[in-house]
Write a protein that holds these residues in place. Structure first.
Motif, PDB file in Angstrom:
ATOM      1  N   LEU A 137      34.255  39.687  42.709  1.00 16.95           N
ATOM      2  CA  LEU A 137      35.007  38.512  42.286  1.00 16.95           C
ATOM      3  C   LEU A 137      35.376  38.588  40.809  1.00 16.95           C
ATOM      4  O   LEU A 137      36.492  38.221  40.415  1.00 16.95           O
ATOM      5  N   ILE A 138      34.448  39.070  39.988  1.00 19.65           N
ATOM      6  CA  ILE A 138      34.751  39.222  38.560  1.00 19.65           C
ATOM      7  C   ILE A 138      35.834  40.273  38.355  1.00 19.65           C
ATOM      8  O   ILE A 138      36.741  40.105  37.521  1.00 19.65           O
ATOM      9  N   ALA A 139      35.781  41.352  39.105  1.00 22.25           N
ATOM     10  CA  ALA A 139      36.833  42.366  39.019  1.00 22.25           C
ATOM     11  C   ALA A 139      38.186  41.776  39.384  1.00 22.25           C
ATOM     12  O   ALA A 139      39.213  42.094  38.775  1.00 22.25           O
ATOM     13  N   GLN A 140      38.179  40.884  40.354  1.00 25.80           N
ATOM     14  CA  GLN A 140      39.422  40.227  40.765  1.00 25.80           C
ATOM     15  C   GLN A 140      39.925  39.290  39.678  1.00 25.80           C
ATOM     16  O   GLN A 140      41.137  39.226  39.404  1.00 25.80           O
ATOM     17  N   LEU A 141      39.010  38.554  39.034  1.00 28.91           N
ATOM     18  CA  LEU A 141      39.419  37.672  37.934  1.00 28.91           C
ATOM     19  C   LEU A 141      39.952  38.462  36.746  1.00 28.91           C
ATOM     20  O   LEU A 141      40.901  38.045  36.083  1.00 28.91           O
ATOM     21  N   ALA A 142      39.337  39.608  36.472  1.00 30.94           N
ATOM     22  CA  ALA A 142      39.754  40.417  35.331  1.00 30.94           C
ATOM     23  C   ALA A 142      41.086  41.100  35.569  1.00 30.94           C
ATOM     24  O   ALA A 142      41.836  41.373  34.634  1.00 30.94           O
ATOM     25  N   SER A 143      41.369  41.376  36.832  1.00 30.08           N
ATOM     26  CA  SER A 143      42.612  42.060  37.188  1.00 30.08           C
ATOM     27  C   SER A 143      43.125  41.466  38.487  1.00 30.08           C
ATOM     28  O   SER A 143      42.636  41.814  39.567  1.00 30.08           O
ATOM     29  N   PRO A 144      44.074  40.541  38.430  1.00 34.32           N
ATOM     30  CA  PRO A 144      44.547  39.864  39.635  1.00 34.32           C
ATOM     31  C   PRO A 144      45.066  40.788  40.728  1.00 34.32           C
ATOM     32  O   PRO A 144      45.115  40.403  41.892  1.00 34.32           O
ATOM     33  N   THR A 145      45.403  42.022  40.380  1.00 31.65           N
ATOM     34  CA  THR A 145      45.867  42.971  41.392  1.00 31.65           C
ATOM     35  C   THR A 145      44.729  43.829  41.921  1.00 31.65           C
ATOM     36  O   THR A 145      44.959  44.851  42.562  1.00 31.65           O
ATOM     37  N   SER A 146      43.484  43.401  41.670  1.00 29.03           N
ATOM     38  CA  SER A 146      42.313  44.175  42.071  1.00 29.03           C
ATOM     39  C   SER A 146      42.329  44.507  43.554  1.00 29.03           C
ATOM     40  O   SER A 146      42.741  43.718  44.395  1.00 29.03           O
ATOM     41  N   ILE A 147      41.834  45.700  43.885  1.00 28.65           N
ATOM     42  CA  ILE A 147      41.760  46.127  45.279  1.00 28.65           C
ATOM     43  C   ILE A 147      40.790  45.267  46.074  1.00 28.65           C
ATOM     44  O   ILE A 147      40.855  45.224  47.297  1.00 28.65           O
ATOM     45  N   PHE A 148      39.895  44.552  45.395  1.00 25.79           N
ATOM     46  CA  PHE A 148      38.877  43.795  46.107  1.00 25.79           C
ATOM     47  C   PHE A 148      39.456  42.577  46.817  1.00 25.79           C
ATOM     48  O   PHE A 148      38.792  41.969  47.625  1.00 25.79           O
ATOM     49  N   GLN A 149      40.698  42.204  46.514  1.00 25.84           N
ATOM     50  CA  GLN A 149      41.320  41.119  47.242  1.00 25.84           C
ATOM     51  C   GLN A 149      41.440  41.455  48.724  1.00 25.84           C
ATOM     52  O   GLN A 149      41.466  40.567  49.565  1.00 25.84           O
ATOM     53  N   SER A 150      41.477  42.710  49.064  1.00 32.52           N
ATOM     54  CA  SER A 150      41.646  43.116  50.461  1.00 32.52           C
ATOM     55  C   SER A 150      40.373  43.010  51.274  1.00 32.52           C
ATOM     56  O   SER A 150      40.388  43.218  52.480  1.00 32.52           O
ATOM     57  N   HIS A 151      39.237  42.694  50.643  1.00 28.97           N
ATOM     58  CA  HIS A 151      37.970  42.659  51.357  1.00 28.97           C
ATOM     59  C   HIS A 151      37.601  41.270  51.858  1.00 28.97           C
ATOM     60  O   HIS A 151      36.455  41.033  52.220  1.00 28.97           O
ATOM     61  N   GLY A 152      38.534  40.327  51.878  1.00 27.50           N
ATOM     62  CA  GLY A 152      38.254  39.015  52.398  1.00 27.50           C
ATOM     63  C   GLY A 152      37.214  38.250  51.606  1.00 27.50           C
ATOM     64  O   GLY A 152      36.327  37.611  52.167  1.00 27.50           O
ATOM     65  N   LEU A 153      37.318  38.301  50.270  1.00 25.38           N
ATOM     66  CA  LEU A 153      36.341  37.623  49.428  1.00 25.38           C
ATOM     67  C   LEU A 153      36.532  36.113  49.495  1.00 25.38           C
ATOM     68  O   LEU A 153      37.625  35.623  49.775  1.00 25.38           O
ATOM     69  N   PRO A 154      35.462  35.347  49.214  1.00 24.27           N
ATOM     70  CA  PRO A 154      35.602  33.888  49.225  1.00 24.27           C
ATOM     71  C   PRO A 154      36.510  33.415  48.110  1.00 24.27           C
ATOM     72  O   PRO A 154      36.644  34.060  47.065  1.00 24.27           O
ATOM     73  N   THR A 155      37.150  32.263  48.332  1.00 19.00           N
ATOM     74  CA  THR A 155      37.912  31.642  47.254  1.00 19.00           C
ATOM     75  C   THR A 155      36.935  31.107  46.213  1.00 19.00           C
ATOM     76  O   THR A 155      35.784  30.783  46.517  1.00 19.00           O
ATOM     77  N   MET A 156      37.397  31.001  44.964  1.00 17.96           N
ATOM     78  CA  MET A 156      36.471  30.743  43.874  1.00 17.96           C
ATOM     79  C   MET A 156      36.436  29.294  43.403  1.00 17.96           C
ATOM     80  O   MET A 156      35.786  28.981  42.409  1.00 17.96           O
ATOM     81  N   ALA A 157      37.096  28.391  44.123  1.00 17.46           N
ATOM     82  CA  ALA A 157      37.160  26.999  43.680  1.00 17.46           C
ATOM     83  C   ALA A 157      35.773  26.381  43.525  1.00 17.46           C
ATOM     84  O   ALA A 157      35.523  25.594  42.600  1.00 17.46           O
ATOM     85  N   ALA A 158      34.845  26.719  44.425  1.00 21.92           N
ATOM     86  CA  ALA A 158      33.511  26.100  44.395  1.00 21.92           C
ATOM     87  C   ALA A 158      32.674  26.536  43.210  1.00 21.92           C
ATOM     88  O   ALA A 158      31.673  25.885  42.892  1.00 21.92           O
ATOM     89  N   TYR A 159      33.077  27.616  42.533  1.00 29.75           N
ATOM     90  CA  TYR A 159      32.230  28.206  41.490  1.00 29.75           C
ATOM     91  C   TYR A 159      32.809  28.014  40.089  1.00 29.75           C
ATOM     92  O   TYR A 159      32.363  28.641  39.144  1.00 29.75           O
ATOM     93  N   ARG A 160      33.780  27.110  39.971  1.00 25.52           N
ATOM     94  CA  ARG A 160      34.474  26.926  38.696  1.00 25.52           C
ATOM     95  C   ARG A 160      33.579  26.255  37.649  1.00 25.52           C
ATOM     96  O   ARG A 160      32.723  25.429  37.956  1.00 25.52           O
ATOM     97  N   LEU A 161      33.820  26.609  36.416  1.00 28.94           N
ATOM     98  CA  LEU A 161      33.103  26.004  35.300  1.00 28.94           C
ATOM     99  C   LEU A 161      33.403  24.516  35.191  1.00 28.94           C
ATOM    100  O   LEU A 161      32.510  23.722  34.859  1.00 28.94           O
ATOM    101  N   ASP A 162      34.635  24.141  35.444  1.00 26.63           N
ATOM    102  CA  ASP A 162      35.036  22.748  35.194  1.00 26.63           C
ATOM    103  C   ASP A 162      34.507  21.760  36.225  1.00 26.63           C
ATOM    104  O   ASP A 162      34.849  20.575  36.172  1.00 26.63           O
ATOM    105  N   ARG A 163      33.679  22.187  37.163  1.00 22.28           N
ATOM    106  CA  ARG A 163      33.064  21.222  38.085  1.00 22.28           C
ATOM    107  C   ARG A 163      31.977  20.404  37.384  1.00 22.28           C
ATOM    108  O   ARG A 163      31.523  19.392  37.913  1.00 22.28           O
ATOM    109  N   PHE A 164      31.581  20.826  36.208  1.00 21.34           N
ATOM    110  CA  PHE A 164      30.572  20.084  35.447  1.00 21.34           C
ATOM    111  C   PHE A 164      31.242  19.292  34.319  1.00 21.34           C
ATOM    112  O   PHE A 164      32.169  19.751  33.691  1.00 21.34           O
TER     113      PHE A 164
END
Length: 425
Positions: free
Chosen positions: A398-425
């Protein structure tokens, strides 16, 4: 003036924290062509990553506490050897955190938490399989499941209820009768009533060795490791400047992945105060008991886990809220050996056993922060509570995906990151 030799040549990204999460992230980021530096005041893997239970706990999709914590509060304060302890001296500082935890146990936020944990855990085994294959060390993970056992007949309703809850969350689980437990783990006591077997779990043979192997792979990709303490930091035109005990270090971006120590730097860089506390976890390593169990076994009533490793049998699972500064109470580690009595046909050998204590970073909603802030200058990966090892590999993707939006890890069906955002606090 900066006295660091690299200060005039900004790093692409500096990872603060050399635990399993920080190192896994560093490796993935370096494989994307970034120049990566990892900073920690300890050697890699010598924090919580060294002493965790070693269990790939994909079945643990529920928060660290439920509403029964209110009934247990007196025992938490009075029993220094209980499985869940709150140091009365730390209580004034802990109360705001516990208040937020209770608010997150209301139905709607509770369901959001379960969904967030489950999403990470469902991706965790596959992420670890891929990561260990890339470093040619799949042998470090035993994918042989884990077992939750119970001893008392009156615990059967609790086991049945837990099985139903697990199935509702689509966690693969089998109900084992006593004979199945004896067949799979013949050294366990014949008095056990049965248990729940979780087939899509496993255990690491040596959690510290896992970090060491990731470090070796990261260095081969050009990652630099520096042993120093980060004291402060601030944003600047070129990225981030970090103040360390050995001078200033400049980086285009930073990743904060220093576990229970992440709150202060997060606030300094983002202005956001996160409600991060620590579950102090203990283990007892029994070097003469390598062959007692075929897989990780947890006791429902006694609330601790036993994991077979190359270095022996590790007993772990106790939780203590006492902050970062109080000295460890190693008697809690030795209490784990006492808890094991009666679970085996023959008591465990504690000769030459070694106790340990470490800090698990915990947020009141039991979810980590995995996010990008300050226009991408600050990445965050901390707060995984007792699931840091389990979720390390998927967090790195997920961090690799955040650092590079074209990351290959997007193809692995990773969870969406809305639940883990900093601004929820």
């Amino acid at each position: 003036m900066p006295n660091d030799s690299t200060a005039n040549n900004r790093h692409d990204i500096t990872v603060i924290g050399a635990g399993v999460i920080g190192v896994a992230c560093a490796l993935q980021l370096a494989r994307q062509g970034l120049r990566v530096t990892v900073i920690d005041q300890q050697e890699p893997g010598h924090g919580a990553s060294f002493g965790n239970a070693g269990h790939l706990a994909t079945e643990q999709v529920f928060p660290i506490a439920d509403l029964s914590i209110l009934k247990r509060l007196p025992a938490m304060l009075m029993d220094p050897m209980g499985p869940l302890r709150l140091d009365w001296k730390y209580m004034p500082r802990a109360l705001p955190w516990f208040a937020r935890l209770l608010l997150n146990l209301r139905p709607a936020p509770f369901q959001r938490t379960v969904a967030g944990i489950r999403a990470l855990n469902e991706s965790s085994l596959g992420a670890w399989q891929r990561l260990l294959q890339t470093i040619v060390r799949p042998d470090l993970l035993k994918e042989d499941g884990s077992l939750l056992v119970f001893e008392r007949a009156d615990s059967q309703p609790a086991i049945e209820a837990l099985q139903a809850r697990m199935r509702q969350q689509q966690v693969p689980v089998e109900r084992w009768q006593a004979n199945a437990v004896r067949d799979a783990a013949p050294q366990l006591s014949e008095h056990l009533q049965g248990g729940l077997f979780f087939e899509r779990t496993g255990h690491f043979l040596d959690p510290y060795r896992v970090v060491c192997e990731l470090v070796h792979a990261a260095k081969a990709c050009g990652v630099q490791f520096l042993k120093r303490r980060v004291q402060d930091g601030h944003l600047d035109a070129g990225g981030v400047s970090l103040i360390t005990d050995q001078g200033e270090l400049s980086s285009h971006r930073v990743l904060i992945a220093c576990g229970a120590h992440s709150a202060q730097l997060t606030q300094a860089l983002t202005g956001k105060k996160v409600p991060l506390d620590t579950e102090r976890g203990y283990h007892l390593m029994l070097p003469h008991e390598r062959e007692r169990l075929p897989f990780a076994v947890t006791s429902l009533e006694r609330k601790f886990i036993m994991t077979p490793m190359t270095g022996g049998l590790r007993l772990a699972g106790t939780v203590e809220f006492a902050g970062l500064d109080s000295p460890p109470s190693m008697e809690r580690a030795w209490q784990l050996h006492r808890l094991s009595k009666g679970l085996f046909r023959r008591d465990l050998n504690a000769e030459a056993a070694t106790p340990w204590m470490g800090f698990r970073p915990s947020l009141p909603d039991s979810l980590p922060i995995i996010d990008s802030a300050c226009d991408g200058k600050v990445l965050l990966a901390f707060g995984h509570q007792h699931l840091g090892l389990t979720q390390a590999a998927v967090t790195a993707q997920l961090i690799a995906q955040l650092a590079s939006p074209t990351s290959i890890f997007q193809s692995h069906g990773l969870p969406t990151m809305a639940a883990y955002r900093l601004d929820r606090f």
